[in-house]
Write a protein that holds these residues in place. Structure first.
Motif, short mmCIF file in Angstrom:
data_model
loop_
_atom_site.label_atom_id
_atom_site.label_comp_id
_atom_site.label_asym_id
_atom_site.label_seq_id
_atom_site.Cartn_x
_atom_site.Cartn_y
_atom_site.Cartn_z
N ARG A 227 1.16 -1.05 0.06
CA ARG A 227 -0.24 0.28 -0.53
C ARG A 227 0.83 1.18 -0.11
O ARG A 227 0.63 2.46 -0.63
CB ARG A 227 -0.59 0.40 1.50
N ARG A 228 2.36 1.50 0.73
CA ARG A 228 2.45 2.13 0.46
C ARG A 228 3.56 2.91 -0.44
O ARG A 228 3.57 3.56 -0.98
CB ARG A 228 3.80 2.06 2.04
N ARG A 229 3.95 1.54 -1.24
CA ARG A 229 4.67 1.87 -2.33
C ARG A 229 3.84 2.54 -3.73
O ARG A 229 3.85 2.94 -4.28
CB ARG A 229 5.06 0.09 -2.60
N VAL A 230 2.21 2.37 -3.66
CA VAL A 230 1.41 2.46 -4.51
C VAL A 230 0.86 4.48 -3.91
O VAL A 230 -0.12 4.75 -4.72
CB VAL A 230 0.20 1.65 -5.16
N THR A 231 0.66 4.48 -2.67
CA THR A 231 0.53 5.94 -2.07
C THR A 231 1.20 7.44 -2.89
O THR A 231 1.90 7.36 -1.42
CB THR A 231 0.34 5.11 -1.08
N SER A 232 1.86 7.60 -3.16
CA SER A 232 2.66 9.32 -3.13
C SER A 232 1.95 10.35 -2.72
O SER A 232 0.81 9.85 -2.57
CB SER A 232 2.40 9.67 -4.53
N PRO A 233 2.92 10.69 -2.22
CA PRO A 233 2.02 11.92 -1.28
C PRO A 233 1.79 12.72 -1.87
O PRO A 233 2.01 13.04 -3.25
CB PRO A 233 4.11 12.33 -0.69
N ASN A 234 0.90 13.07 -1.24
CA ASN A 234 -0.33 14.12 -1.72
C ASN A 234 -0.81 13.99 -3.22
O ASN A 234 -1.85 14.44 -4.06
CB ASN A 234 0.72 15.37 -2.13
N GLY A 235 -0.71 12.26 -3.72
CA GLY A 235 -2.19 11.84 -5.06
C GLY A 235 -3.05 11.87 -4.74
O GLY A 235 -3.54 11.91 -3.75
N THR A 236 -3.38 10.85 -5.72
CA THR A 236 -4.65 10.83 -6.34
C THR A 236 -5.56 9.61 -4.95
O THR A 236 -6.01 9.72 -4.08
CB THR A 236 -4.74 10.03 -7.18
N THR A 237 -4.17 8.27 -4.41
CA THR A 237 -4.38 7.06 -3.79
C THR A 237 -4.65 7.85 -2.32
O THR A 237 -5.07 7.31 -1.50
CB THR A 237 -3.59 5.97 -4.30
N ILE A 241 -7.11 7.49 -0.24
CA ILE A 241 -6.91 6.43 1.85
C ILE A 241 -6.99 7.02 3.18
O ILE A 241 -7.52 6.85 3.41
CB ILE A 241 -5.40 6.15 1.84
N LYS A 242 -6.58 8.66 3.31
CA LYS A 242 -7.20 9.56 4.15
C LYS A 242 -9.00 9.34 4.35
O LYS A 242 -9.27 9.28 4.92
CB LYS A 242 -6.94 10.70 3.68
N ALA A 243 -9.70 9.52 2.72
CA ALA A 243 -10.66 9.51 3.49
C ALA A 243 -11.80 8.07 3.95
O ALA A 243 -12.08 8.10 4.84
CB ALA A 243 -11.73 9.55 1.93
N GLN A 245 -9.81 5.94 6.32
CA GLN A 245 -9.30 6.51 7.19
C GLN A 245 -10.03 7.27 8.35
O GLN A 245 -10.52 7.10 9.16
CB GLN A 245 -7.70 6.40 7.45
N ALA A 246 -10.39 8.66 7.55
CA ALA A 246 -11.15 9.43 8.16
C ALA A 246 -12.87 8.59 8.57
O ALA A 246 -13.64 9.05 9.83
CB ALA A 246 -11.31 10.88 7.36
N GLY A 247 -13.29 8.22 7.77
CA GLY A 247 -14.45 7.10 7.97
C GLY A 247 -14.13 6.09 8.86
O GLY A 247 -14.82 5.51 9.31
N GLY A 248 -13.38 5.95 9.96
CA GLY A 248 -12.75 5.21 10.29
C GLY A 248 -12.25 3.87 10.05
O GLY A 248 -13.30 2.16 11.27
N PHE A 249 -11.92 3.37 9.41
CA PHE A 249 -12.69 1.86 7.83
C PHE A 249 -11.59 1.05 9.08
O PHE A 249 -12.41 -0.36 9.30
CB PHE A 249 -11.29 2.26 6.78
N GLU A 250 -10.84 1.20 10.19
CA GLU A 250 -9.84 0.03 10.18
C GLU A 250 -10.71 -0.75 11.90
O GLU A 250 -11.10 -0.98 11.67
CB GLU A 250 -8.78 0.53 10.50
N ALA A 251 -11.14 0.71 12.17
CA ALA A 251 -12.35 -0.13 13.26
C ALA A 251 -13.16 -0.13 13.01
O ALA A 251 -13.97 -1.22 13.62
CB ALA A 251 -12.90 1.79 13.93
#
Length: 273
Positions: A227-237, A241-243, A245-251
């Motif tokens: 996941r980290r390898r395909v998640t470029s800083p400030n990119g679309t992915t 991902i932030k959306a 996690q903001a919705g409590g995905f892991e929990a």
């Protein structure tokens, strides 16, 4: 050791998958038989795999080395009580029924016996299953190998040291395909909302799911690193991902799996009475 004689009590989809996997591994048709109350089911499985099929469970048990209980949990008690007088003395019993504990099975079968309880999942129908296996103290090393080969015919299998962990396997892999189907539904729907034709969105999502699973399976690093390898800083992915996690995905995933495991425990208590 000679090839064991295997009897399937019940000839539904999961039994058919296991039989097909065994035959593909080179197990001779004459070493496998199945019983089922449905004439249509018996005819279909006999035609497809060339095995002997019977209506009478007791007759199907004759000389069996392995007995696979591939029936619905709701009828397990009645079927086991009928099987008890006819079960060969040293036969290994393998249960693929959800929610039925070893203690209940032994009580209904009338004695202590070598018993493996397992939880496969529906991708076993494609030879891509994932199964958790638990063996009681009466199961020999040779019988463990037999059970592993049986379930290995339709995918991977892992051994559990404690029977209670079957509930966790149920939550993770037993029910797991439905979680991925839900994600596929949601992503396909979102793609359509973004303007993609329905068929295009579905095709893209399905191939992406297949590719991601294969990458994770074949990679020498874990999913978090991929996941980290395909998640470029400030990119679309990263935005997506932030959306999540903001919705409590892991929990939310944790809550969902805990709910499934808890329900598995409840069903075992209800069905095992």
């Amino acid at each position: 050791m000679s090839t064991p004689r295997i009897t399937f009590i019940g000839a539904g989809n999961m039994a058919a998958s296991l039989i097909g996997g065994l035959r593909a591994q080179g197990i001779a048709a004459e070493r496998i038989r199945a019983s089922d109350p449905s004439p249509q089911q018996r005819e279909a499985i006999a035609a497809q795999h060339g095995i002997e099929t019977l209506e009478d469970n007791a007759q199907a048990l004759a000389d069996a080395d392995i007995v696979v209980l591939a029936i619905k949990p709701q009828v397990m008690q009645a079927v086991c009580r009928d099987l008890a007088p006819h079960l060969p003395e040293q036969a290994l019993v393998v249960s693929i029924a959800a929610g039925i504990a070893c203690d209940s099975l032994q009580r209904w079968l009338g004695r202590e016996l070598p018993l493996v309880r397992c939880m496969p999942n529906t991708p076993a129908l494609l030879g891509l299953g994932a199964s958790g296996l638990y063996a009681n103290a009466q199961v020999s090393a040779a019988q463990r190998q037999q059970a592993e080969r049986l379930l290995g015919a339709v995918g991977i299998s892992v051994w559990l040291e404690e029977e209670r962990l079957i509930d966790a396997v149920t939550a993770v892999s037993g029910s797991g395909p439905a979680y991925f189907f839900l994600l596929i539904e949601a992503m396909s729907s979102a793609g359509q909302q973004l303007g993609l034709p329905r068929e295009t969105a579905i095709e893209l999502v399905l191939q992406t799911a297949l590719g991601a699973a294969r990458m994770a399976r074949e990679s020498d690093v874990d999913a978090s690193e991929l996941r980290r390898r395909v998640t470029s800083p400030n990119g679309t992915t990263e935005a997506a991902i932030k959306a999540f996690q903001a919705g409590g995905f892991e929990a939310l995933v944790g809550q969902a799996l805990n709910a499934a495991a808890h329900r598995s425990t409840e069903l075992a208590e209800q069905l095992g009475k």
